[in-house]
Design a protein around this motif. Structure first.
Motif, PDB file in Angstrom:
ATOM      1  N   ASP A  28       0.869  -1.182   0.000  1.00 47.41           N
ATOM      2  CA  ASP A  28       0.000   0.000   0.000  1.00 47.41           C
ATOM      3  C   ASP A  28       0.900   1.224   0.000  1.00 47.41           C
ATOM      4  N   VAL A  29       0.871   1.991  -1.099  1.00 47.43           N
ATOM      5  CA  VAL A  29       1.838   3.070  -1.274  1.00 47.43           C
ATOM      6  C   VAL A  29       1.175   4.390  -1.647  1.00 47.43           C
ATOM      7  N   ILE A  30       2.000   5.402  -1.744  1.00 39.84           N
ATOM      8  CA  ILE A  30       1.596   6.789  -1.959  1.00 39.84           C
ATOM      9  C   ILE A  30       0.752   6.951  -3.229  1.00 39.84           C
TER      10      ILE A  30
ATOM     11  N   ASP B 162       4.452 -19.087  -6.024  1.00 37.33           N
ATOM     12  CA  ASP B 162       3.632 -19.243  -4.820  1.00 37.33           C
ATOM     13  C   ASP B 162       3.612 -17.991  -3.947  1.00 37.33           C
ATOM     14  N   LEU B 163       4.119 -16.871  -4.482  1.00 34.56           N
ATOM     15  CA  LEU B 163       4.063 -15.597  -3.757  1.00 34.56           C
ATOM     16  C   LEU B 163       2.890 -14.787  -4.280  1.00 34.56           C
ATOM     17  N   ASP B 164       1.998 -14.393  -3.377  1.00 34.65           N
ATOM     18  CA  ASP B 164       0.805 -13.606  -3.706  1.00 34.65           C
ATOM     19  C   ASP B 164       1.057 -12.159  -3.299  1.00 34.65           C
ATOM     20  N   VAL B 165       1.152 -11.261  -4.285  1.00 34.89           N
ATOM     21  CA  VAL B 165       1.395  -9.844  -4.012  1.00 34.89           C
ATOM     22  C   VAL B 165       0.148  -9.053  -4.367  1.00 34.89           C
ATOM     23  N   ARG B 166      -0.411  -8.346  -3.399  1.00 30.72           N
ATOM     24  CA  ARG B 166      -1.601  -7.499  -3.606  1.00 30.72           C
ATOM     25  C   ARG B 166      -1.165  -6.031  -3.490  1.00 30.72           C
ATOM     26  N   VAL B 167      -1.329  -5.254  -4.557  1.00 29.19           N
ATOM     27  CA  VAL B 167      -0.871  -3.863  -4.546  1.00 29.19           C
ATOM     28  C   VAL B 167      -2.066  -2.921  -4.482  1.00 29.19           C
ATOM     29  N   VAL B 168      -2.054  -2.031  -3.501  1.00 27.47           N
ATOM     30  CA  VAL B 168      -3.133  -1.062  -3.270  1.00 27.47           C
ATOM     31  C   VAL B 168      -2.602   0.347  -3.513  1.00 27.47           C
ATOM     32  N   ASP B 169      -3.364   1.146  -4.234  1.00 24.44           N
ATOM     33  CA  ASP B 169      -3.059   2.564  -4.412  1.00 24.44           C
ATOM     34  C   ASP B 169      -3.618   3.321  -3.213  1.00 24.44           C
TER      35      ASP B 169
END
Length: 290
Positions: free
Chosen positions: A91-93, A117-124
């Motif tokens: 969760d970034v700027i 097997d790595l789950d990356v969820r990116v939030v604005d």
């Protein structure tokens, strides 16, 4: 909470050092690199914020900060994976103010084949400072209480869709010179003693109110914050270099809203590069912008 879930944010989040320390087993704060006075330093690592305020006040040069790039994100994903993480929430700027979000997304796509097997969820985060920093700390609490990754990501996305940053500029010299807050750059009232109240979210920077003098704009900010926020929701405040005015602002907010800020922190290097050292801001949960 599974120990294999971690959260990444950037140093523009402005959470307190105490909160960062408390949640370091979950939270990783990646520093921006900031250049000034012919040197480059890492935010929150090599820069003292009070000293940085002095730099802003005394120097004509506007410090520059770079985005966190995809290679840095990929390296951090690998590091956390090797430490046991199998799910990472990022969760970034605000993506409208920095390419950091898009770099995090690109890095997540790039690393899928290497670490399937790595789950990356990116939030604005869609905001600045505690606008996304406060909910990140709350997200750490939720994970520690056993809430699911899906529910925590939904919480962060929901918060980002509601957040309003209300900024009071006591002195606009630096804000105008940086040019990054367009509402301040175009404000024409200083010679008459007017001060602006500016709202920031997504790509929007807009003057909501203007008042003559510091105390009048504080009163306007308090009334506006109370009117815009959803009742009984938490709010947070960032301060800089005007302790008396900041205390007055917080005291009046607390009285008007009926409870104190959930978090108070100093405006960090990234935001103060653009907003300057003569600012106070409140972050409230407003209406859903979708």
């Amino acid at each position: 909470m599974s120990e294999k879930v971690r959260i990444i944010t950037d140093s523009g989040c402005d959470i307190t050092p105490e909160a960062e320390k408390e949640w370091e087993h979950i939270l990783c704060v990646m520093p921006f690199a900031v250049s000034y006075n012919d040197q480059t330093k890492l935010d929150r690592v090599e820069i003292d914020i009070d000293e940085f305020y002095k730099v802003l006040k005394e120097n004509q040069e506007i410090p520059k900060h770079s985005q966190i790039n995809q290679i840095q994100f990929e390296d951090k994903y690998r590091e956390l994976y090797n430490d046991g993480a199998r799910t990472i929430i990022v969760d970034v700027i605000n993506s409208h103010g920095s390419q950091t979000y898009s770099q995090a997304v690109i890095a997540a796509d790039n690393i899928k084949e290497e670490l399937p097997d790595l789950d990356v969820r990116v939030v604005d985060g869609r905001s600045y400072s505690l606008g996304y920093g406060y909910p990140i700390v709350e997200a750490c609490k939720k994970l520690s209480e056993g809430q699911s990754v899906d529910s925590v990501v939904s919480y962060l996305e929901d918060w980002a869709a509601h957040i309003d940053a209300l900024l009071v500029g006591f002195d606009l010299r630096h804000m105008k010179k940086s040019g990054r807050i367009s509402a301040a750059a175009s404000f024409l009232g200083e010679l008459m003693g007017l001060k602006p109240l500016i709202v920031l979210y997504d790509e929007v920077t807009q003057v909501l109110k203007k008042a003559r003098g510091e105390k009048a704009i504080i009163d306007a900010a308090v009334e506006t914050a109370a009117a815009r926020m959803i009742p009984k929701t938490p709010y947070s405040v960032i301060t800089t270099t005007h302790p008396d005015l900041e205390k007055e602002f917080i005291d009046k907010l607390t009285k008007k809203i009926g409870y104190p800020p959930a978090m108070i922190s100093k405006m960090g290097v990234v935001v103060s590069c653009n907003a300057g050292p003569d600012t106070v801001a409140v972050f409230v949960r407003g209406q859903d912008r979708g």
